[in-house]
Design an enzyme around this catalytic site. Structure first.
Site, mmCIF file in Angstrom:
data_model
loop_
_atom_site.group_PDB
_atom_site.id
_atom_site.type_symbol
_atom_site.label_atom_id
_atom_site.label_comp_id
_atom_site.label_asym_id
_atom_site.label_seq_id
_atom_site.Cartn_x
_atom_site.Cartn_y
_atom_site.Cartn_z
ATOM 1 N N GLY A 76 0.845 -1.199 0.000
ATOM 2 C CA GLY A 76 0.000 0.000 0.000
ATOM 3 C C GLY A 76 0.868 1.233 0.000
ATOM 4 N N TYR A 149 8.412 -2.960 5.402
ATOM 5 C CA TYR A 149 8.183 -3.278 3.978
ATOM 6 C C TYR A 149 9.529 -3.270 3.233
ATOM 7 C CZ TYR A 149 6.777 -2.195 -0.883
ATOM 8 O OH TYR A 149 6.629 -2.172 -2.253
ATOM 9 N N GLU A 191 -3.884 3.544 -1.090
ATOM 10 C CA GLU A 191 -3.472 4.358 -2.232
ATOM 11 C C GLU A 191 -2.132 5.038 -1.965
ATOM 12 O OE1 GLU A 191 -5.945 4.747 -0.236
ATOM 13 O OE2 GLU A 191 -6.315 6.837 0.297
ATOM 14 N N LYS A 192 -1.398 5.303 -3.058
ATOM 15 C CA LYS A 192 -0.116 5.969 -2.935
ATOM 16 C C LYS A 192 -0.307 7.456 -3.227
ATOM 17 C CE LYS A 192 3.369 3.428 -3.448
ATOM 18 N NZ LYS A 192 4.599 3.010 -4.129
ATOM 19 N N GLN A 218 8.892 17.230 1.434
ATOM 20 C CA GLN A 218 9.527 15.951 1.094
ATOM 21 C C GLN A 218 9.430 15.730 -0.425
ATOM 22 O OE1 GLN A 218 6.784 16.376 2.991
ATOM 23 N NE2 GLN A 218 5.312 14.725 2.814
ATOM 24 N N THR A 219 10.456 15.110 -0.985
ATOM 25 C CA THR A 219 10.509 14.954 -2.451
ATOM 26 C C THR A 219 10.462 13.482 -2.853
ATOM 27 O OG1 THR A 219 12.916 14.924 -2.369
ATOM 28 C CG2 THR A 219 11.867 17.050 -2.862
ATOM 29 N N ARG A 283 13.652 11.122 -2.033
ATOM 30 C CA ARG A 283 13.951 9.834 -2.705
ATOM 31 C C ARG A 283 13.873 10.076 -4.216
ATOM 32 N NH1 ARG A 283 10.826 5.117 -0.368
ATOM 33 N NH2 ARG A 283 12.697 4.936 0.909
HETATM 34 P P1 NAD Z 1 -0.927 -3.834 -5.875
HETATM 35 O O1 NAD Z 1 -1.233 -3.875 -4.419
HETATM 36 O O2 NAD Z 1 -1.854 -3.101 -6.779
HETATM 37 O O3 NAD Z 1 -0.744 -5.318 -6.438
HETATM 38 C C1 NAD Z 1 -0.314 -6.379 -5.642
HETATM 39 C C2 NAD Z 1 -1.271 -7.531 -5.872
HETATM 40 O O4 NAD Z 1 -0.819 -8.652 -5.093
HETATM 41 C C3 NAD Z 1 -2.710 -7.232 -5.407
HETATM 42 O O5 NAD Z 1 -3.613 -7.371 -6.489
HETATM 43 C C4 NAD Z 1 -2.975 -8.265 -4.336
HETATM 44 O O6 NAD Z 1 -4.298 -8.769 -4.318
HETATM 45 C C5 NAD Z 1 -1.978 -9.358 -4.708
HETATM 46 N N1 NAD Z 1 -1.701 -10.209 -3.547
HETATM 47 C C6 NAD Z 1 -1.332 -9.817 -2.305
HETATM 48 N N2 NAD Z 1 -1.253 -10.885 -1.495
HETATM 49 C C7 NAD Z 1 -1.582 -11.974 -2.245
HETATM 50 C C8 NAD Z 1 -1.682 -13.362 -1.962
HETATM 51 N N3 NAD Z 1 -1.442 -13.847 -0.747
HETATM 52 N N4 NAD Z 1 -2.065 -14.194 -2.955
HETATM 53 C C9 NAD Z 1 -2.342 -13.714 -4.215
HETATM 54 N N5 NAD Z 1 -2.235 -12.398 -4.540
HETATM 55 C C10 NAD Z 1 -1.870 -11.546 -3.558
HETATM 56 O O7 NAD Z 1 0.558 -3.250 -5.978
HETATM 57 P P2 NAD Z 1 1.340 -2.686 -7.250
HETATM 58 O O8 NAD Z 1 1.446 -1.219 -7.079
HETATM 59 O O9 NAD Z 1 0.774 -3.238 -8.499
HETATM 60 O O10 NAD Z 1 2.784 -3.311 -6.979
HETATM 61 C C11 NAD Z 1 3.222 -4.513 -7.591
HETATM 62 C C12 NAD Z 1 4.567 -4.916 -6.997
HETATM 63 O O11 NAD Z 1 5.516 -3.863 -7.179
HETATM 64 C C13 NAD Z 1 4.516 -5.193 -5.498
HETATM 65 O O12 NAD Z 1 5.384 -6.249 -5.199
HETATM 66 C C14 NAD Z 1 5.053 -3.912 -4.893
HETATM 67 O O13 NAD Z 1 5.632 -4.128 -3.619
HETATM 68 C C15 NAD Z 1 6.084 -3.491 -5.925
HETATM 69 N N6 NAD Z 1 6.326 -2.047 -5.899
HETATM 70 C C16 NAD Z 1 5.360 -1.194 -6.337
HETATM 71 C C17 NAD Z 1 5.600 0.173 -6.312
HETATM 72 C C18 NAD Z 1 4.577 1.172 -6.789
HETATM 73 O O14 NAD Z 1 4.885 2.355 -6.838
HETATM 74 N N7 NAD Z 1 3.373 0.763 -7.155
HETATM 75 C C19 NAD Z 1 6.829 0.663 -5.832
HETATM 76 C C20 NAD Z 1 7.774 -0.248 -5.393
HETATM 77 C C21 NAD Z 1 7.525 -1.602 -5.454
#
Ligand code: NAD
Length: 334
Positions: A76, A149, A191-192, A218-219, A283
Site C-alpha cells: 500500500g 516493507y 493508495e499511494k 519531502q521529495t 527519494r
Molecule cells: P498492488 O497492491 O496493486 O498489487 C499487488 C497484488 O498482489 C494485489 O492485487 C494483491 O491482491 C496481490 N496479492 C497480495 N497478497 C496476495 C496473496 N497472498 N495471494 C495472491 N495475490 C496476492 O501493488 P502494485 O502497485 O501493483 O505493486 C506490484 C509490486 O511492485 C509489489 O510487489 C510492490 O511491492 C512493488 N512495488 C510497487 C511500487 C509502486 O509504486 N506501485 C513501488 C515499489 C515496489
C-alpha cells in the site's frame, strides 16, 4: 508461443503488465487473490487464489511456464506501510509468497523469474536531504530501510539471489520507484501519494482546501506505468540480473505535485499541512545503471502522466458521486 505467469495480476502494475505481455504475443496466466478492480483482465487464464498456499502456487504450473513475473505483495502507500500497524502482515505475507514461488519455480523448468523490489530498500540515512537523496544501486549497505516493507523487500532480493547462486535460477530484480497511472488504487487506505492527491483535488470544491501529510517539502520521483512495464520487459530480455532501479529521476516535492494536479483541474485550493506518515525526506531514482545496462530511460514526462492519471481519477470520483446521488434520489422516492 511463450507462456508468462504474472503473480499479482489483479493489482495495479500486474494488470498493466498482463496487457503489455499480451501485446508482445505471450500466452499469459494471471494469478491473484482478486481480479483487477478497474479493468477487465486481458490474461488468457486468470486463477484466483492465495499465493501463501503452496498447493495454489503448484497449481499454476499445470502447463509449462517460460517466464514468471512476481508482483504480488501485501502492499500500500504511506498510510498502510509507514504507520507500523500492518508490519507483521506485510512481512509474513510477502515472505511466504516469495518462498512458495521460489520453491516451485526451481522444481519446474522456468527460464527466468522477475522480482519486483522497491526503492524502500535504500537506507534512511541517505535520504535525509530532500534535494540530494542517494538511491544508487550498491548504496543499500549498511542496511537501514525506514520501514518493515523495505526490510522484507531487501530480504527477498537476497532470497532470489541465493536461489540464483545455489540453484542456477535466472532471476531479474528491479527496484520500482513510485509507479503511477490510471487504474491504480485511489482510496480505501492503500493508495499511494499521486493517486491520493489526485482524488483529494478531484473531490474538492474550487476555492476549498486539501490536506497534505507533513510540510509537503519531502521529495519523490514518479514513473508512469507504461514506462514501467516497458522497462520490466527490457530487463527480462537482457542478460543483466540487477538489482536495478526502475524509476524516473524527475524530482518533485509533494507540495509541487499537489499544485500540478490543481493546475490540471483548474481549481484554486489551499494546502493544509497535517500530521501524517511521510516516509523519508527525499527519494529519487538514480538511472545511471539502467541507462548503461539496458540503454533505457523513461520516455513519458511527469506532466503528461499526471494529466492522464488525474482525468481517470476525476472520472472515477464523479461516477461514484453520481451513483451516490442516484441512490439518495431512489431512497427519497421509495
Ligand atoms: P498492488 O497492491 O496493486 O498489487 C499487488 C497484488 O498482489 C494485489 O492485487 C494483491 O491482491 C496481490 N496479492 C497480495 N497478497 C496476495 C496473496 N497472498 N495471494 C495472491 N495475490 C496476492 O501493488 P502494485 O502497485 O501493483 O505493486 C506490484 C509490486 O511492485 C509489489 O510487489 C510492490 O511491492 C512493488 N512495488 C510497487 C511500487 C509502486 O509504486 N506501485 C513501488 C515499489 C515496489
Amino acid at each position: 508461443m511463450k507462456v508468462a505467469l504474472v503473480t499479482g495480476a489483479g493489482g495495479f502494475i500486474g494488470s498493466h503488465l498482463v496487457t503489455f505481455l499480451k501485446s508482445k504475443g505471450y500466452r499469459v496466466i494471471g494469478a491473484d487473490l482478486k481480479l483487477p478492480e478497474f479493468s477487465v483482465t486481458t490474461a488468457d487464464e486468470f486463477k484466483i487464489g492465495d499465493l501463501r498456499s503452496i498447493e495454489f502456487v503448484e497449481s499454476l504450473f499445470s502447463i509449462p511456464v517460460d517466464e514468471v513475473y512476481q508482483l504480488a505483495a501485501d502492499m500500500g502507500g504511506a498510510g498502510y506501510l509507514f504507520t507500523g500497524e500492518n508490519d507483521a502482515d506485510v512481512m509474513h505475507n510477502s515472505v511466504l509468497i516469495n518462498l512458495n514461488l521460489l520453491n516451485v519455480v526451481t522444481q519446474k523448468k522456468v527460464d527466468k523469474v522477475f522480482y519486483s523490489s522497491s526503492a524502500c530498500i535504500y537506507p534512511e540515512y541517505n535520504q535525509m536531504d530532500a534535494n540530494n537523496p542517494n538511491c544508487t544501486e550498491g548504496s543499500e549497505y549498511p542496511a537501514a530501510p525506514d520501514s518493515e516493507y523495505g526490510w522484507e523487500k531487501l530480504f527477498s532480493e537476497r532470497l532470489y539471489l541465493s536461489y540464483q547462486r545455489n540453484y542456477g535460477l535466472n532471476v531479474k530484480i528491479a527496484r520500482f520507484h513510485n509507479i503511477f497511472g490510471p487504474q491504480g488504487t485511489f482510496d480505501g487506505g492503500r493508495e499511494k501519494v499521486p493517486a491520493a492527491l489526485a482524488r483529494k483535488v478531484a473531490m474538492a470544491q474550487d476555492g476549498g482546501e486539501i490536506e497534505i501529510w507533513g510540510d509537503g517539502t519531502q521529495t519523490r520521483s514518479f514513473l508512469y506505468i507504461d514506462d514501467c512495464v516497458e522497462a520490466v520487459f527490457k530487463l527480462m530480455q537482457s542478460d543483466f540480473s540487477g538489482p536495478v532501479n526502475i524509476g524516473s529521476s524527475e524530482l518533485i516535492s509533494i507540495n509541487a505535485l499537489a499544485k500540478c494536479f490543481m493546475r490540471i483541474s483548474g481549481k484554486q485550493l489551499t494546502l493544509k499541512h497535517v500530521k501524517g506518515p511521510i516516509g523519508v525526506q527525499g527519494r529519487n531514482s538514480d538511472n545511471r545503471l539502467i541507462a548503461e545496462k539496458l540503454n533505457w530511460l523513461p520516455g513519458i514526462p511527469l506532466a503528461s502522466g499526471l494529466e492522464q492519471t488525474y482525468q481517470w481519477i476525476a472520472q472515477q470520483v464523479n461516477a461514484r458521486a453520481g451513483q451516490t446521488s442516484e441512490l439518495a434520489n431512489q431512497q427519497k422516492t421509495a
